[in-house]
Design a protein around this motif. Sequence first.
Motif, mmCIF file in Angstrom:
data_model
loop_
_atom_site.group_PDB
_atom_site.id
_atom_site.type_symbol
_atom_site.label_atom_id
_atom_site.label_comp_id
_atom_site.label_asym_id
_atom_site.label_seq_id
_atom_site.Cartn_x
_atom_site.Cartn_y
_atom_site.Cartn_z
ATOM 1 N N LEU A 549 45.629 30.108 35.462
ATOM 2 C CA LEU A 549 44.892 28.734 35.752
ATOM 3 C C LEU A 549 43.340 29.252 35.962
ATOM 4 C CD1 LEU A 549 46.976 26.949 38.154
ATOM 5 C CD2 LEU A 549 46.828 26.113 35.842
ATOM 6 N N PRO A 550 42.424 28.200 35.810
ATOM 7 C CA PRO A 550 40.920 28.622 35.910
ATOM 8 C C PRO A 550 40.768 29.144 37.524
ATOM 9 C CG PRO A 550 40.813 26.616 34.726
ATOM 10 C CD PRO A 550 42.480 26.906 34.911
ATOM 11 N N SER A 551 40.109 29.788 37.709
ATOM 12 C CA SER A 551 40.231 30.524 39.157
ATOM 13 C C SER A 551 38.943 31.163 39.488
ATOM 14 C CB SER A 551 41.465 31.656 39.284
ATOM 15 O OG SER A 551 41.138 32.727 38.202
ATOM 16 N N PHE A 552 38.505 30.926 40.783
ATOM 17 C CA PHE A 552 37.433 31.570 41.300
ATOM 18 C C PHE A 552 37.999 32.684 42.246
ATOM 19 C CE2 PHE A 552 34.483 32.037 44.830
ATOM 20 C CZ PHE A 552 33.253 32.213 44.244
ATOM 21 N N ILE A 553 37.626 33.958 41.896
ATOM 22 C CA ILE A 553 38.174 35.114 42.668
ATOM 23 C C ILE A 553 37.110 36.197 43.105
ATOM 24 C CG2 ILE A 553 39.815 37.248 42.230
ATOM 25 C CD1 ILE A 553 40.931 35.832 39.729
ATOM 26 N N SER A 554 37.214 36.241 44.382
ATOM 27 C CA SER A 554 36.201 37.176 45.224
ATOM 28 C C SER A 554 36.885 38.007 45.864
ATOM 29 C CB SER A 554 35.299 36.143 45.968
ATOM 30 O OG SER A 554 36.080 35.772 47.206
ATOM 31 N N SER A 555 36.222 39.480 45.863
ATOM 32 C CA SER A 555 36.932 40.507 46.926
ATOM 33 C C SER A 555 35.721 41.373 47.249
ATOM 34 C CB SER A 555 37.883 41.250 45.988
ATOM 35 O OG SER A 555 37.174 42.005 45.002
ATOM 36 N N ILE A 556 36.283 41.950 48.433
ATOM 37 C CA ILE A 556 35.557 43.234 49.123
ATOM 38 C C ILE A 556 36.269 44.357 48.797
ATOM 39 C CG2 ILE A 556 34.334 44.122 50.997
ATOM 40 C CD1 ILE A 556 33.976 41.311 52.122
ATOM 41 N N SER A 557 35.900 45.532 48.506
ATOM 42 C CA SER A 557 36.536 46.867 48.065
ATOM 43 C C SER A 557 35.962 48.001 48.565
ATOM 44 C CB SER A 557 37.079 46.776 46.792
ATOM 45 O OG SER A 557 36.100 46.865 45.915
ATOM 46 N N GLY A 558 36.391 49.073 48.767
ATOM 47 C CA GLY A 558 35.757 50.344 48.810
ATOM 48 C C GLY A 558 36.950 51.285 48.530
ATOM 49 N N ALA A 605 42.918 27.489 40.639
ATOM 50 C CA ALA A 605 43.650 28.537 41.587
ATOM 51 C C ALA A 605 42.813 29.212 42.434
ATOM 52 C CB ALA A 605 44.557 29.412 40.904
ATOM 53 N N ARG A 606 43.071 29.503 43.575
ATOM 54 C CA ARG A 606 42.241 30.532 44.527
ATOM 55 C C ARG A 606 43.256 31.582 45.054
ATOM 56 N NH1 ARG A 606 40.272 25.469 45.568
ATOM 57 N NH2 ARG A 606 38.381 25.060 45.095
ATOM 58 N N PHE A 607 42.774 32.728 45.305
ATOM 59 C CA PHE A 607 43.855 33.741 46.033
ATOM 60 C C PHE A 607 43.236 34.488 46.908
ATOM 61 C CE2 PHE A 607 44.029 33.191 41.020
ATOM 62 C CZ PHE A 607 45.361 33.040 41.028
ATOM 63 N N GLN A 608 44.190 34.911 47.915
ATOM 64 C CA GLN A 608 43.914 36.057 49.051
ATOM 65 C C GLN A 608 44.780 37.086 48.801
ATOM 66 O OE1 GLN A 608 44.175 32.552 51.905
ATOM 67 N NE2 GLN A 608 42.646 33.826 52.728
ATOM 68 N N TRP A 609 44.438 38.167 48.851
ATOM 69 C CA TRP A 609 45.391 39.519 48.905
ATOM 70 C C TRP A 609 44.724 40.615 49.591
ATOM 71 C CZ3 TRP A 609 41.908 38.145 45.204
ATOM 72 C CH2 TRP A 609 41.084 39.280 44.299
ATOM 73 N N LEU A 610 45.554 41.697 49.973
ATOM 74 C CA LEU A 610 45.276 42.893 50.301
ATOM 75 C C LEU A 610 45.803 43.845 49.540
ATOM 76 C CD1 LEU A 610 45.874 42.407 54.200
ATOM 77 C CD2 LEU A 610 43.515 42.435 53.026
ATOM 78 N N LYS A 611 45.186 44.920 49.216
ATOM 79 C CA LYS A 611 45.536 45.900 48.201
ATOM 80 C C LYS A 611 45.144 47.361 48.589
ATOM 81 C CE LYS A 611 45.549 46.940 43.236
ATOM 82 N NZ LYS A 611 44.978 46.514 41.978
ATOM 83 N N PHE A 612 45.897 48.267 48.263
ATOM 84 C CA PHE A 612 45.574 49.643 48.935
ATOM 85 C C PHE A 612 46.371 50.608 47.799
ATOM 86 C CE2 PHE A 612 47.437 53.686 50.444
ATOM 87 C CZ PHE A 612 46.067 54.140 50.803
ATOM 88 N N GLN A 613 45.887 51.542 47.375
ATOM 89 C CA GLN A 613 45.948 52.515 46.504
ATOM 90 C C GLN A 613 45.756 53.942 46.595
ATOM 91 O OE1 GLN A 613 45.204 51.340 42.216
ATOM 92 N NE2 GLN A 613 46.576 53.070 41.320
ATOM 93 N N ALA A 614 46.470 54.988 46.470
ATOM 94 C CA ALA A 614 46.023 56.139 46.820
ATOM 95 C C ALA A 614 46.520 57.252 45.472
ATOM 96 C CB ALA A 614 46.770 56.883 48.237
#
Length: 807
Positions: A549-558, A605-614
């Motif tokens: 769906l059309p979506s507005f996606i924002s995130s903060i990452s490091g 659509a709007r989204f919230q998530w947490l993500k981690f990768q090593a």
Amino acid sequence: MKFTKYILFICVLWAMAACSLSKDLPEGEFVLEKNSLEGVKKANHLEIENLFFQEPNTRIPLTNSSLGVTIYRFGQAFYDSAKVSDKLEAKNAELQEVKANLLETPEDRKHIKRRDKLLTKIEDLEKLEEYGNFLMRTGNPVTILDSAQTEKTVNEIDSYLYNKGFLDSEVSFGVKTKKKTAKVTYIIQENERYLLDSIYTRSDNEGILALIKETQTKSFIKHGDSYIQSNFTKERERLEELFKNNGYYMFTKSFIDYNLYYDTISKQINVEQRILKPSFAEKHEVYSIDSITFKVSPPSEDFIDEKDHRNYQDIDFTFYRDRFSAKLFSSRILFDEGHLYKREDIIETQKQLSNLDLFRYINISFDTVGTSLTAKILTQPNQKYQLTNQLGLSITEQLPGPFFSMVLRNRNFFRAGEILEFSTRMGYEGVASATDQGVYQSKEFGTSASVIFPRFLIPFYGRALQKFGRYNPNTRTQLAYNYTNRPEYTRSGLNALLAYTWVTRGNRQQFTINVADINYVRTPKISDDFTDVLLDLESQGNNLIWSFLPSFISSISGQSIINFNNYGNYNSSNKASLLKLFVESGGTTLNFVNTPSNNETTDFARFQWLKFQADFRRYHPINEKSTLAYRANFGIANPYGVSNGILPYEKYFFAGGGTSIRAWQARRLGPGSYTPPIGDNGRYDYAFEQPAEMIIETMLEYRRNLVGYFDMAVFVDAGNSWVIGVDNSRPGADFRFDRFYKEIAIGTGLGLRMDFNFLVVRLDLATKAVDPSMPEGERWVLDNISFNQIFGLKGQTVLNFGIGYPF
């Protein structure tokens, strides 16, 4: 049919005989078949093997032939050494004639151009005369046993053992011949190893003695250690670096000398370390920085009269025009007036100034007056505008696709070191279809505009640049547009990015923080077939359709990249590792506003998530030709809040492909023990990509040089992806501690790499060994491979093309 097989068998035997290593070998000569060692108990077996002056040719199993020798002989058939020598002689004579003409008319452009062409041609002919043609350089000649080379090997081993503390060792050799082959055995009697006893430093310089005492624990020569000559070289280099980093500007390692006193009865060595006095002074003096000058030279004599002088932070700046920032440059100069000389600060200053990408060269020199140093930094600006075009092939999965990219850079845009950058990329890529087995060409287009600031935009306080300058800080602001046209859908997106990057000294650690990563994504076109797939999933409780769906996606990452011992330099003989850590929080600001969750009536659509990768990678050289490489990758993403259990499609994990578990097609493995829908072309005709929220991968690869540019690899990949929580549309896809270890997919295979230094072309043939999509008890599928089915079932073995190493 039998007659055809017989003829084929005869042809194979004839080809092997034609390529036999001992073919046409003169009487009294033998092909070196094997080198072996006897008597090595304490010394390093592999290091001694690397000392052999003659190595046997790598043979094709069960034959007396070698691929390298075959290539060499094929090239030799087209090589005429006499003809090459005649050409070289003729070109040299012509060059002398051109040089004579240039003496009479030095400015004659025709003669200058001819001279340069001849020099290049002569260089190529000399290379051809010495090493042969391309095929001869790629392959290698038959290794004929040479007694002189064997004697040199004995001397080399004897010298090696002596330098490793086996001062009383003895080395001999024996040769066994059979028909036209020879085996050489090097016989070693190590005897007792010598140990270091007392270590005494002789110097009348109290400052130097104090530094040696303070760093004694870092010394490479210690009481009780075995005598190893290379450790004395390392210690001299360590002390030189130590002294130069503590003000001893004029000190060099030539002032360090060692006297060794041997006790042949107790097998011990007493060491006298002497710090010699300089010939130009009474003693080694400590130097300090008296003044610093920084000059930006004009790019041409047109600006010679345009000069701008200023003093900032006790540094005298001279610019040919008022277009440079003294504040910026001073933040990258890591030594100060009145401080002791430290070589490491000088080297790091040169790196930091180079990282600005503003200068063609940076030269740092010193004038001495007594024990004072005048530092002079001389630079010349790089070109203001730079246009870079690139045309090539990208190989993301199986088929290569052409691409064209263009980057325009405007350096020093705001006169404070900023870089304005416009980039455009367009092309086709080989990407696995989400609805059909196989690979197709995906159209891609992307363009962006960026401004890179050589500092942190925040904090703004006055000393920020000086405080953080040594970490090479950058702030990137970017606006971008991306367009992808696949048979399933057409997707476009706008992106705005604000990112900070910095590194520690020596680039050992790199950090990136995406303070704001904002995307607006649309999927204006979805094919009917793919729509049916998404609707079918939705009817089973999987709302993946919301990701389109059309979506507005924002995130903060490091992200943090920790590089141990220069990982990535595959020519290095040292062990090296790399660790990447990535964390991301998406839709964080939605926690502070009242936003409805995605549901069946959602049209935006709007989204919230947490993500981690090593991602951990390890490179372990075994010897000069062989290495072990290892990778472990773990990732987990958790949608929450308004996402209602769904991630943006680009944020899912996918297993399988040329840089993942290679026995599965890209994005087709898993999740868990779920059995994907199967098409008409057999068990492994998986029709759909398999997005997941968790991934575990491990890969082990043995790499060895075969001949010339050709390397081989043997690898084992293991891993899978999973869903967090139950997915009714994909039974067995969820991660469970009591069964996940039973759902690890295993693939194994062979690889061929063509390493041209500037480019690595990779072919990996991988086959499925353990398939978690099968019922328990039937997951071992490697036994499908037989003489009748050398690649197993259809689709069980996958050929991956790639550029560069997989990890």
